[in-house]
Every structure is written in C-alpha cells, then in structure tokens.
Enzyme design. Structure first.
Site, short mmCIF file in Angstrom:
data_model
loop_
_atom_site.label_atom_id
_atom_site.label_comp_id
_atom_site.label_asym_id
_atom_site.label_seq_id
_atom_site.Cartn_x
_atom_site.Cartn_y
_atom_site.Cartn_z
N ARG A 59 0.84 -1.20 0.00
CA ARG A 59 0.00 0.00 0.00
C ARG A 59 0.87 1.25 0.00
NH1 ARG A 59 -4.57 -0.07 4.43
NH2 ARG A 59 -5.35 1.67 3.16
N CYS B 227 -1.76 5.72 9.56
CA CYS B 227 -2.05 4.46 8.87
C CYS B 227 -3.05 4.76 7.76
CB CYS B 227 -2.60 3.43 9.86
SG CYS B 227 -4.03 4.00 10.81
#
Length: 283
Positions: A181, A240
């Site tokens: 990611r 995050c």
C-alpha cells in the site's frame, strides 16, 4: 495498582484476574462481522465496543478520514455505557493481534487520562490457546456515573501539520500500512494508492513475532530508536489508513518505554481525498 502498569498484558496474567470486581474486559474486534463474531464467541465476561460507532464519528472521509475521533462528550458517554469508571482496570483485546481496534481503544483511554488500561497480547487467539474460557453470553454492562473528560491529552497532528513537516528532515512521519500500500502497488480500501511524501514505511507487522505476539520491549525500542535518531516525540507523527492501526505502533512504542508521538487520525484516508501530493515507490 500502580500507574506504571505495562500497556500489554499476557494471556496467562489475564486468566488470573479476569473475574476481579474492578476489571472491565472489552472485545474491540473490528470489521463487518465483528459484532456477530462476538455474539457467537468471545472471552468470558467481555463486553463489545463498536469501533465504527463508539470509537469514531464517521462522516465525510475527506474531513478526518474513515475513523475520526468522536466528540469528547460522546466518548465519555460511551465509557459510562460500557461500565467503565475512572477506577476501572480495563483490558482490551481483538481478533487481529491488537491492531484492530484494541490499540485504538487503548490510545483513546490513555488520551483521556485513564492509566489502568492494557491490551491483551495476541488477542483472543492467544487467550484460547491457554484455555481461557469463552462463551456467547451477551454481557450487559453496569452503567456508571458519567466519566469526566476535559479533552484528548495525547499529542495529535492534523493534515495541515503533516503537510508542513512531512518532508522536513527534522521531522519523522511513519506510515504503518503494508509495503504494498505504501509503495502504491495496491490500495484495497482508499481511492488512491501511494503515500505521503517524505513518510517512511514501518509496517505494524514489524511489532510482532512469528506467533503474532509483540516483540520484547528491548527489541521494539531498538527498531524505533533507529528511525527516531535524535528526534523528540513532538517531531514524530504516526499514521495508517484511518487512524486505527497506527495506534498499534504507538502501543508498541509505549511498551518499549518510548515517549508517545503524535497520532495523525485522518491518515491516508483523509490525505488521499484532499488533492494532496501523492508519492509512490517510483517517485
């Protein structure tokens, strides 16, 4: 109990005390089946907290991300509804090694000044391994007097601060998402793949051993001090995807005896929806 209790509790320790009168055991597992999973099986005596409705105030993802913090008054009400008072010893667990969303609830409680809170190392799986009793009884908390909270006390960073400092060598922005990611190779949740320019990638899995348990405090301290160098916690920001799993890394830092840095709650879910500069591995 001392204010210096470890932020992590081992399953064997919890087994000895879980029936104590002032202990509140909380299942903070998250995901679309979290509540039904709880209703099917949970640690004996555990109450359920909903990460979407009780630990966040979800609105427009572009303003605060996917899991913005709730209003302080709302969180105080949640604590009362869960039977948590200022003297409660709270132990939180989930089904993802503390990452989703036990560490988030830990952070929120610590941030309102609640010291007696711990996360169960290894979560429900580790507890079951040692024979911790489980059942499907839906616990009804005893409501307590309203929990008096003034404000969030742990340090926070907003999107403007992150944009201002992310590429400043005197600051450190840590992204705890997976390397795939971070590098922009895949994005299963948010609209755009990539990362905040200048951020470094330290996946939250770095906090765990091969059994899904936290590394020893000395090992965690070594990992993060290598990244921190001489930067103080006021110059370190952790994020995050939506401000939940970042708390796992902040928990690991606290377990290591390090000062708690800033949490960017909006995280990638907010950043990627506000026309901010996007970096990928190839840029």
């Amino acid at each position: 109990m001392s204010n210096k209790i470890s932020p992590i509790i081992q399953a064997a320790e919890l087994l000895k005390i879980y029936q104590a009168e002032n202990l509140v055991l909380v299942d903070a597992s998250n995901g679309k089946n979290a509540r039904s999973n709880y209703e099917e099986k949970h640690l004996a005596g555990a109450i359920f907290v909903d990460a979407d409705t009780q630990l966040a105030d979800i609105k427009d993802f572009s303003n605060g991300g996917r899991h913005p913090l709730p209003a302080i008054e709302k969180f105080a009400e949640t604590l009362s509804n869960l039977g948590i008072s200022s003297t409660s010893h709270v132990v939180v667990y989930d089904d993802a090694n503390g990452a989703n969303a036990a560490a988030r609830f830990w952070w929120m409680l610590k941030s309102v000044g609640h010291n007696k809170v711990q996360v169960l190392n290894g979560g429900i799986k580790e507890a079951e391994k040692i024979g911790f009793p489980v059942n499907s009884k839906i616990e009804t908390p005893s409501l307590t007097e309203p929990y008096t909270i003034v404000n969030w006390q742990l340090p926070l960073a907003d999107i403007n601060e992150v944009e201002r400092v992310s590429e400043n060598e005197n600051y450190l922005v840590i992204d705890v998402r997976s390397a795939e990611r971070f590098n922009g190779e895949q994005e299963p949740i948010d609209l755009i793949a990539g990362h905040i320019p200048g951020a470094v990638n330290v996946p939250l899995t770095s906090n765990l051993d091969e059994h899904g348990l936290f590394l020893l405090p000395a090992e965690l301290k070594s990992i993060y001090q290598d990244f921190f160098q001489d930067k103080g916690p006021e110059n370190i920001i952790v994020h995050c995807g939506s401000g939940v799993t970042a708390c796992h890394t902040i928990l690991a830092m606290a377990y290591a005896g390090l000062a708690i840095p800033k949490l960017y709650v909006g995280s990638w879910s907010e950043w990627s929806r506000n026309n901010k500069t996007i970096a990928t591995k190839n840029k």
